[in-house]
Scaffold this motif. Structure first.
Motif, mmCIF file in Angstrom:
data_model
loop_
_atom_site.group_PDB
_atom_site.id
_atom_site.type_symbol
_atom_site.label_atom_id
_atom_site.label_comp_id
_atom_site.label_asym_id
_atom_site.label_seq_id
_atom_site.Cartn_x
_atom_site.Cartn_y
_atom_site.Cartn_z
ATOM 1 N N TRP A 1 12.176 -48.515 -4.873
ATOM 2 C CA TRP A 1 13.031 -47.546 -5.584
ATOM 3 C C TRP A 1 12.120 -46.562 -6.319
ATOM 4 O O TRP A 1 11.649 -46.828 -7.414
ATOM 5 N N ASN B 1 19.611 -56.265 3.086
ATOM 6 C CA ASN B 1 19.848 -56.055 4.518
ATOM 7 C C ASN B 1 18.634 -56.573 5.284
ATOM 8 O O ASN B 1 17.511 -56.598 4.764
ATOM 9 N N LYS C 1 22.610 -56.213 -4.454
ATOM 10 C CA LYS C 1 23.313 -56.127 -3.170
ATOM 11 C C LYS C 1 22.740 -55.072 -2.220
ATOM 12 O O LYS C 1 22.603 -55.305 -1.021
ATOM 13 N N ARG C 2 22.377 -53.909 -2.760
ATOM 14 C CA ARG C 2 21.949 -52.814 -1.887
ATOM 15 C C ARG C 2 20.640 -53.118 -1.157
ATOM 16 O O ARG C 2 20.317 -52.480 -0.147
ATOM 17 N N GLU D 1 19.807 -40.131 -6.954
ATOM 18 C CA GLU D 1 20.252 -41.505 -7.194
ATOM 19 C C GLU D 1 20.253 -41.863 -8.683
ATOM 20 O O GLU D 1 20.822 -42.873 -9.077
#
Length: 333
Positions: A184, A244, A240-241, A325
């Motif tokens: 990030w 994956n 959560k993001r 963001e």
């Protein structure tokens, strides 16, 4: 422990700081929280970060209790204001009323006469910026706050605050507290260049990306029991993001790099953010003392340019870099 100046201010803080978001008063019991704080103190951490909203104000009280008996002059205690702390329409935001009421509540819960740094926890579009900055400046003049900062503000919002402070003779912002990690990097294009120019230091949160960069979340596997991804009180929403399979596979590929550097994956993640010269401190949280003892080993670590390049190569386009963001609610929450 190594120490860095907070921006161009005279305040020195531990380059690893201890934060109690999502832990004290919610995830773990007071005894465990106290053990984590004492582990941080034993490791030389002097900087402690909290906020009025954490665990519905309980986190400040737990931290204040855990720090009881410590030499106050040897600590840097940070807290924040913005998010709701009560049911009323004025129990939130950055109005003069809420700022003054919030700081008095924070000081009472923390058991101190002043905080070293008071931070606007988001930008408040519902309050004139002049009102917010004057309230902060008044608290500085009263000795209840030593320095002021912001959290999750965009570059243009910080720039406007600096302009008003210059015009009005207010105390300037010395710090920014953004999310920042290998995954990030939204502050790098705009916030960091502005802050470098203006002498503002970053105190970054989530350097381990909510635990993802420890490697404990495996691609194709459910989250480990008791991990943040299973915490429906709030932690699960934030992690959560990152859950994956492509990203988790890439994270597993960081392990040989960490091994080569003689670091755990968590230590590599914390050391990575500390390579940015605009970062004054990286906030680590913990639910167990051993996590503190592990993370602090990132202090003073230097990563060479080739290793940093390999990290970028492994993570590729899974890194989030868009400055858009960084957001604050358009109306008071």
């Amino acid at each position: 422990m190594e120490f860095r100046h907070l921006g161009r201010s005279g305040l020195k803080i531990s380059e690893i700081s201890y934060g109690n978001w999502l832990t004290h008063g919610s995830q773990i019991e007071a005894d465990a929280a106290r053990a984590c704080v004492h582990a941080a103190l034993d490791e030389g951490i002097t900087t402690f970060d909290t906020a009025d909203v954490y665990a519905g104000t309980r986190a400040e009280a737990v931290l204040g209790d855990a720090l009881k008996g410590q030499r106050r002059e040897g600590l840097e205690i940070f807290t924040k204001v913005f998010w709701p702390t009560g049911p009323g329409p004025n129990d939130r935001g950055l109005s003069r009323k809420h700022i003054f009421e919030s700081i008095h509540g924070s000081l009472r819960r923390l058991g101190t006469d002043y905080v070293d740094l008071y931070q606007a926890h988001r930008f408040d579009y519902s309050t004139p910026l002049e009102e917010t900055l004057r309230a902060f400046d008044d608290l500085v003049r009263q000795g209840k706050v030593l320095y002021i900062g912001v959290s999750e503000w965009r570059a243009e919002e910080i720039a406007r605050a600096l302009e008003i402070a210059e015009q009005m003779g207010f105390d300037r912002i010395v710090s920014s507290q953004p999310q920042y990690s290998m995954l990030w990097r939204v502050i790098e294009p705009e916030v960091v260049p502005l802050c470098e120019k203006e002498g503002i230091g970053q105190i970054v949160w989530s350097p381990i990306a909510q635990g993802v960069l420890t490697g404990k979340y495996q691609p194709g596997q459910p989250p480990p029991a008791g991990s943040r991804a299973t915490d429906e009180k709030g932690g699960a929403n934030f992690v959560k993001r990152f859950l994956n399979d492509d990203l988790l596979t890439r994270v597993q590929q960081l392990k040989p790099i960490a091994d080569e550097a003689g670091l755990t994956m968590a230590q590599l993640a914390v050391a990575w953010v500390l390579q940015n010269p605009n970062v004054s401190s990286a906030i680590v949280g913990a639910s167990r003392p051993e996590q503190v003892h592990d993370n602090v080993k990132a202090a003073g670590v230097k990563l060479d340019a080739e290793l940093m390049r390999r990290i970028d190569e492994v993570l590729g386009d899974s890194v989030v870099r868009d400055p858009a963001e960084t957001t604050s609610p358009r109306s008071r929450p």
